[in-house]
Design a protein around this motif. Structure first.
Motif, PDB file in Angstrom:
ATOM      1  N   TYR A  30       0.816  -1.215   0.000  1.00  0.00           N
ATOM      2  CA  TYR A  30       0.000   0.000   0.000  1.00  0.00           C
ATOM      3  C   TYR A  30       0.849   1.264   0.000  1.00  0.00           C
ATOM      4  O   TYR A  30       0.578   2.216  -0.741  1.00  0.00           O
ATOM      5  CB  TYR A  30      -0.924  -0.016   1.221  1.00  0.00           C
ATOM      6  N   TYR A  31       1.889   1.287   0.814  1.00  0.00           N
ATOM      7  CA  TYR A  31       2.674   2.519   0.991  1.00  0.00           C
ATOM      8  C   TYR A  31       3.979   2.521   0.196  1.00  0.00           C
ATOM      9  O   TYR A  31       4.649   3.560   0.121  1.00  0.00           O
ATOM     10  CB  TYR A  31       2.981   2.725   2.474  1.00  0.00           C
ATOM     11  N   LEU A  37     -20.252 -11.076   2.613  1.00  0.00           N
ATOM     12  CA  LEU A  37     -21.652 -11.487   2.511  1.00  0.00           C
ATOM     13  C   LEU A  37     -22.541 -10.343   2.034  1.00  0.00           C
ATOM     14  O   LEU A  37     -23.625 -10.581   1.487  1.00  0.00           O
ATOM     15  CB  LEU A  37     -22.143 -12.002   3.863  1.00  0.00           C
ATOM     16  N   LYS A  38     -22.091  -9.100   2.222  1.00  0.00           N
ATOM     17  CA  LYS A  38     -22.829  -7.933   1.737  1.00  0.00           C
ATOM     18  C   LYS A  38     -22.301  -7.438   0.393  1.00  0.00           C
ATOM     19  O   LYS A  38     -22.727  -6.402  -0.100  1.00  0.00           O
ATOM     20  CB  LYS A  38     -22.749  -6.803   2.771  1.00  0.00           C
ATOM     21  N   GLY A  39     -21.346  -8.165  -0.186  1.00  0.00           N
ATOM     22  CA  GLY A  39     -20.794  -7.761  -1.472  1.00  0.00           C
ATOM     23  C   GLY A  39     -19.702  -6.724  -1.370  1.00  0.00           C
ATOM     24  O   GLY A  39     -19.355  -6.085  -2.370  1.00  0.00           O
ATOM     25  N   GLU A  40     -19.139  -6.560  -0.182  1.00  0.00           N
ATOM     26  CA  GLU A  40     -18.068  -5.590   0.023  1.00  0.00           C
ATOM     27  C   GLU A  40     -16.778  -6.341   0.335  1.00  0.00           C
ATOM     28  O   GLU A  40     -16.638  -6.943   1.396  1.00  0.00           O
ATOM     29  CB  GLU A  40     -18.422  -4.644   1.176  1.00  0.00           C
ATOM     30  N   PHE A  41     -15.827  -6.278  -0.605  1.00  0.00           N
ATOM     31  CA  PHE A  41     -14.597  -7.055  -0.468  1.00  0.00           C
ATOM     32  C   PHE A  41     -13.382  -6.186  -0.156  1.00  0.00           C
ATOM     33  O   PHE A  41     -12.261  -6.676  -0.160  1.00  0.00           O
ATOM     34  CB  PHE A  41     -14.344  -7.845  -1.749  1.00  0.00           C
ATOM     35  N   GLY A  42     -13.596  -4.917   0.126  1.00  0.00           N
ATOM     36  CA  GLY A  42     -12.494  -4.043   0.520  1.00  0.00           C
ATOM     37  C   GLY A  42     -11.792  -3.420  -0.672  1.00  0.00           C
ATOM     38  O   GLY A  42     -12.199  -3.569  -1.827  1.00  0.00           O
ATOM     39  N   ILE A  43     -10.679  -2.737  -0.366  1.00  0.00           N
ATOM     40  CA  ILE A  43      -9.915  -2.061  -1.408  1.00  0.00           C
ATOM     41  C   ILE A  43      -8.620  -2.823  -1.686  1.00  0.00           C
ATOM     42  O   ILE A  43      -8.127  -3.562  -0.841  1.00  0.00           O
ATOM     43  CB  ILE A  43      -9.575  -0.612  -1.013  1.00  0.00           C
ATOM     44  N   SER A  44      -8.115  -2.655  -2.868  1.00  0.00           N
ATOM     45  CA  SER A  44      -6.832  -3.251  -3.231  1.00  0.00           C
ATOM     46  C   SER A  44      -5.698  -2.416  -2.647  1.00  0.00           C
ATOM     47  O   SER A  44      -5.673  -1.195  -2.813  1.00  0.00           O
ATOM     48  CB  SER A  44      -6.711  -3.314  -4.760  1.00  0.00           C
ATOM     49  N   PHE A  45      -4.773  -3.073  -1.948  1.00  0.00           N
ATOM     50  CA  PHE A  45      -3.639  -2.345  -1.373  1.00  0.00           C
ATOM     51  C   PHE A  45      -2.770  -1.738  -2.467  1.00  0.00           C
ATOM     52  O   PHE A  45      -2.217  -0.653  -2.295  1.00  0.00           O
ATOM     53  CB  PHE A  45      -2.784  -3.293  -0.522  1.00  0.00           C
ATOM     54  N   LYS A  46      -2.640  -2.432  -3.580  1.00  0.00           N
ATOM     55  CA  LYS A  46      -1.732  -1.989  -4.631  1.00  0.00           C
ATOM     56  C   LYS A  46      -2.362  -0.917  -5.524  1.00  0.00           C
ATOM     57  O   LYS A  46      -1.717   0.057  -5.893  1.00  0.00           O
ATOM     58  CB  LYS A  46      -1.294  -3.182  -5.492  1.00  0.00           C
ATOM     59  N   LYS A  57      -5.226   0.839  -4.817  1.00  0.00           N
ATOM     60  CA  LYS A  57      -5.900   1.888  -4.034  1.00  0.00           C
ATOM     61  C   LYS A  57      -7.345   2.120  -4.474  1.00  0.00           C
ATOM     62  O   LYS A  57      -7.847   3.244  -4.453  1.00  0.00           O
ATOM     63  CB  LYS A  57      -5.138   3.224  -4.137  1.00  0.00           C
ATOM     64  N   THR A  58      -8.009   1.088  -4.898  1.00  0.00           N
ATOM     65  CA  THR A  58      -9.408   1.194  -5.309  1.00  0.00           C
ATOM     66  C   THR A  58     -10.133  -0.099  -4.977  1.00  0.00           C
ATOM     67  O   THR A  58      -9.506  -1.085  -4.567  1.00  0.00           O
ATOM     68  CB  THR A  58      -9.514   1.502  -6.817  1.00  0.00           C
TER      69      THR A  58
END
Length: 321
Positions: free
Chosen positions: A40-41, A78-87, A89-90
């Motif tokens: 990410y950083y 389960l709600k269709g939210e899989f987070g953001i990509s560290f690489k 940033k989306t």
């Protein structure tokens, strides 16, 4: 009622398998060596103080125990939210959606070509059994099938891209014709890597069929070998052939991932390698779920097709159940 119960049982089995897969991948990724903050950083992570690093881990949800992280991830998934990509940033869904079409074109095109070519080639071999066309195709197929897709892809690049300069060696292109032109070599590598094995299976199944008793009866009635082969034997193996293609789909998907990396083809295969290399947890999780889910779905599809097209398999499954 029995059909509904069978469908519910398969859905429960599929859900439980996905859950186990997600748990295994989540723990394996978290316990593997490496620093996910670097994804990410970048190089800035090396200059972070202890307090900055703690805030960064809290921001990405890496400060909690692994089981807490998993439960939080599962609740979002389960709600269709899989987070953001560290690489990137989306959102990981946005990252994958841009690559999914390329993989579907490559994998789907390869499966279609194998489906269209394996059956006529297998019939051709049986038609000329133990004669030079059959022996030539079998030896050629054995030689090609023994070459790993990685080396086959490199050989195609060396011959058609470097030496002859006919086709591009990487990328996916822009526009319909350009995309198809970039697809020629990767599609050839995936298809060639799996086609001959399918041909051998068709050939073997057909040879079993032509040695059945009803074939001897048909010959005694004066029917030609070609007539028996095309009007009777071929029709009898079609159910097995359809099930075979469903079983083949996961293998083709795996070959697609390998070929994508060699050709730098922007699909899910190359993306999977990047997510594992950079410890992009959220992206890696979703890719594993998609890939594992596809493999399990095709396996279940092969089983269902076999039961629908050959009732004997269904009776055997009911007796074991």
């Amino acid at each position: 009622m029995r059909l509904l119960w069978s469908l519910c049982r398969k859905c429960l089995l599929f859900s439980a398998s996905l859950l186990i897969l997600s748990l295994a991948v989540f723990y394996a990724a978290r316990l593997a060596p490496g620093d996910p903050l670097a994804s990410y950083y970048g190089d800035r992570v090396e200059r972070m103080s202890a307090d900055e690093r703690a805030r960064a881990e809290e921001r990405l949800g890496l400060h909690e125990p692994i089981h807490t992280q998993y439960l939080r991830w599962l609740g979002g998934a389960l709600k269709g939210e899989f987070g953001i990509s560290f690489k990137y940033k989306t959102d990981v869904l946005d990252v994958i959606s841009g690559r999914l079409v390329n993989t579907l074109l490559l994998g789907g095109g390869s499966l279609l070509l194998i489906f269209l070519l394996a059956l006529p080639l297998g019939v051709f071999c049986v038609r000329f059994e133990d004669r030079w066309p059959d022996r030539l195709l079998c030896r050629l197929g054995a030689a090609v099938s023994c070459v790993p897709e990685f080396w086959l892809s490199l050989a195609l690049i060396l011959l058609f891209s470097v030496t002859l300069r006919l086709f591009p060696s990487s990328g996916a292109g822009q526009g319909t014709l350009d995309r198809l032109w970039h697809l020629v070599l990767p599609l050839s590598a995936v298809t060639a890597g799996h086609l001959w094995y399918a041909v051998f299976l068709v050939r073997g199944r057909l040879l079993e069929e032509v040695r059945m008793e009803y074939v001897l009866l048909a010959k005694s009635k004066g029917l030609s070998k070609a007539c028996i082969l095309f009007r009777h034997c071929l029709r009898n193996i079609l159910p097995s052939y359809l099930s075979l293609m469903a079983v083949f789909a996961p293998h083709i998907l795996g070959g697609t991932y390998v070929v994508e990396m060699v050709f730098s083809y922007p699909g899910l295969g190359a993306l999977s390698y990047e997510s594992a290399r950079y410890r992009d947890y959220n992206l890696l999780m979703l890719l594993c779920i998609l890939t594992g889910g596809a493999v399990m779905l095709f396996g279940m599809l092969a089983q269902v097709l076999g039961e629908l097209l050959d009732p004997r398999l269904k009776r055997e499954g009911d007796s074991h159940g």
